[in-house]
Design a protein around this motif. Structure first.
Motif, PDB file in Angstrom:
ATOM      1  N   ARG A  28     -29.301 -30.841  55.785  1.00  0.00           N
ATOM      2  CA  ARG A  28     -28.980 -31.567  54.562  1.00  0.00           C
ATOM      3  C   ARG A  28     -29.462 -33.005  54.720  1.00  0.00           C
ATOM      4  O   ARG A  28     -29.212 -33.641  55.737  1.00  0.00           O
ATOM      5  N   ILE A  29     -30.147 -33.491  53.705  1.00  0.00           N
ATOM      6  CA  ILE A  29     -30.688 -34.853  53.743  1.00  0.00           C
ATOM      7  C   ILE A  29     -30.299 -35.547  52.454  1.00  0.00           C
ATOM      8  O   ILE A  29     -30.551 -35.037  51.361  1.00  0.00           O
ATOM      9  N   LYS A  30     -29.679 -36.715  52.559  1.00  0.00           N
ATOM     10  CA  LYS A  30     -29.225 -37.466  51.390  1.00  0.00           C
ATOM     11  C   LYS A  30     -30.404 -38.039  50.618  1.00  0.00           C
ATOM     12  O   LYS A  30     -31.498 -38.197  51.156  1.00  0.00           O
ATOM     13  N   GLY A  31     -30.164 -38.375  49.364  1.00  0.00           N
ATOM     14  CA  GLY A  31     -31.193 -38.833  48.436  1.00  0.00           C
ATOM     15  C   GLY A  31     -32.164 -39.867  48.965  1.00  0.00           C
ATOM     16  O   GLY A  31     -33.381 -39.647  48.976  1.00  0.00           O
ATOM     17  N   PRO A  32     -31.669 -41.037  49.406  1.00  0.00           N
ATOM     18  CA  PRO A  32     -32.605 -42.075  49.873  1.00  0.00           C
ATOM     19  C   PRO A  32     -33.415 -41.644  51.098  1.00  0.00           C
ATOM     20  O   PRO A  32     -34.591 -41.960  51.219  1.00  0.00           O
ATOM     21  N   GLN A  33     -32.779 -40.889  51.972  1.00  0.00           N
ATOM     22  CA  GLN A  33     -33.485 -40.414  53.164  1.00  0.00           C
ATOM     23  C   GLN A  33     -34.545 -39.387  52.770  1.00  0.00           C
ATOM     24  O   GLN A  33     -35.651 -39.410  53.293  1.00  0.00           O
ATOM     25  N   ARG A  34     -34.205 -38.518  51.835  1.00  0.00           N
ATOM     26  CA  ARG A  34     -35.168 -37.520  51.376  1.00  0.00           C
ATOM     27  C   ARG A  34     -36.351 -38.194  50.698  1.00  0.00           C
ATOM     28  O   ARG A  34     -37.510 -37.811  50.899  1.00  0.00           O
ATOM     29  N   ALA A  35     -36.068 -39.202  49.885  1.00  0.00           N
ATOM     30  CA  ALA A  35     -37.145 -39.927  49.204  1.00  0.00           C
ATOM     31  C   ALA A  35     -38.086 -40.569  50.225  1.00  0.00           C
ATOM     32  O   ALA A  35     -39.309 -40.550  50.054  1.00  0.00           O
ATOM     33  N   LEU A  36     -37.512 -41.121  51.275  1.00  0.00           N
ATOM     34  CA  LEU A  36     -38.325 -41.728  52.337  1.00  0.00           C
ATOM     35  C   LEU A  36     -39.207 -40.676  53.001  1.00  0.00           C
ATOM     36  O   LEU A  36     -40.413 -40.896  53.212  1.00  0.00           O
ATOM     37  N   SER A  49     -42.176 -29.764  54.608  1.00  0.00           N
ATOM     38  CA  SER A  49     -41.850 -28.893  55.749  1.00  0.00           C
ATOM     39  C   SER A  49     -42.716 -29.216  56.959  1.00  0.00           C
ATOM     40  O   SER A  49     -42.209 -29.343  58.083  1.00  0.00           O
ATOM     41  N   ASP A  50     -44.021 -29.353  56.748  1.00  0.00           N
ATOM     42  CA  ASP A  50     -44.918 -29.672  57.867  1.00  0.00           C
ATOM     43  C   ASP A  50     -44.591 -31.039  58.453  1.00  0.00           C
ATOM     44  O   ASP A  50     -44.570 -31.219  59.676  1.00  0.00           O
ATOM     45  N   PHE A  51     -44.328 -32.010  57.585  1.00  0.00           N
ATOM     46  CA  PHE A  51     -44.031 -33.369  58.052  1.00  0.00           C
ATOM     47  C   PHE A  51     -42.752 -33.387  58.887  1.00  0.00           C
ATOM     48  O   PHE A  51     -42.729 -33.935  59.989  1.00  0.00           O
ATOM     49  N   VAL A  52     -41.690 -32.759  58.358  1.00  0.00           N
ATOM     50  CA  VAL A  52     -40.405 -32.747  59.072  1.00  0.00           C
ATOM     51  C   VAL A  52     -40.527 -31.970  60.380  1.00  0.00           C
ATOM     52  O   VAL A  52     -40.024 -32.402  61.417  1.00  0.00           O
ATOM     53  N   ARG A  53     -41.213 -30.824  60.349  1.00  0.00           N
ATOM     54  CA  ARG A  53     -41.394 -30.031  61.568  1.00  0.00           C
ATOM     55  C   ARG A  53     -42.154 -30.823  62.626  1.00  0.00           C
ATOM     56  O   ARG A  53     -41.744 -30.902  63.782  1.00  0.00           O
ATOM     57  N   ASP A  54     -43.277 -31.461  62.218  1.00  0.00           N
ATOM     58  CA  ASP A  54     -44.076 -32.238  63.174  1.00  0.00           C
ATOM     59  C   ASP A  54     -43.274 -33.398  63.758  1.00  0.00           C
ATOM     60  O   ASP A  54     -43.333 -33.669  64.958  1.00  0.00           O
ATOM     61  N   ALA A  55     -42.516 -34.086  62.891  1.00  0.00           N
ATOM     62  CA  ALA A  55     -41.703 -35.213  63.360  1.00  0.00           C
ATOM     63  C   ALA A  55     -40.606 -34.744  64.309  1.00  0.00           C
ATOM     64  O   ALA A  55     -40.343 -35.383  65.340  1.00  0.00           O
ATOM     65  N   ALA A  56     -39.975 -33.623  63.997  1.00  0.00           N
ATOM     66  CA  ALA A  56     -38.920 -33.085  64.858  1.00  0.00           C
ATOM     67  C   ALA A  56     -39.475 -32.659  66.212  1.00  0.00           C
ATOM     68  O   ALA A  56     -38.863 -32.909  67.262  1.00  0.00           O
TER      69      ALA A  56
END
Length: 112
Positions: A28-36, A49-56
């Motif tokens: 779960r990701i809150k609004g401002p964090q998701r927008a970022l 999905s690719d961005f979050v996976r790569d960053a994780a």
């Protein structure tokens, strides 16, 4: 690899070869964090999905590397420490030159 009946891959008649999907990882990701994250993903020209996976994955690797233990023989350890101390001494010398040298010639720093 899975073979799905009824679909054509151009080689095997009426079958297609595909990779099985991995199980999802939900968060779960809150609004401002998701927008970022969305902004950064667009900037990187990646899906969210690719961005979050790569960053994780990168953060996981960094975390594990920060905790990695390595052992050296006493002679190798002494050589490693000498290199580190020499590197720190050069960096400190460059810092003093930057602060005091009016011409910023760095000639006093390059004699390491």
């Amino acid at each position: 690899m899975q073979i799905r009946p009824g679909q054509n891959d151009g080689r095997l008649g009426n079958t297609e070869v595909s990779s099985p999907k991995s199980p999802p990882l939900n968060t779960r990701i809150k609004g401002p964090q998701r927008a970022l994250i969305e902004r950064a993903a667009r900037q990187a020209d990646k899906s969210i999905s690719d961005f979050v996976r790569d960053a994780a994955i990168q953060e996981a690797q960094n975390t594990l590397l920060d905790k990695t233990r390595f052992e050296l023989a006493p002679a190798a350890w002494a050589q490693f420490i000498a290199l580190v101390v020499g590197s720190v001494a050069r960096a400190e010398a460059q810092g003093r030159c930057d602060a005091t040298c009016r011409t910023r010639c760095r000639s006093c720093c390059l004699r390491a």
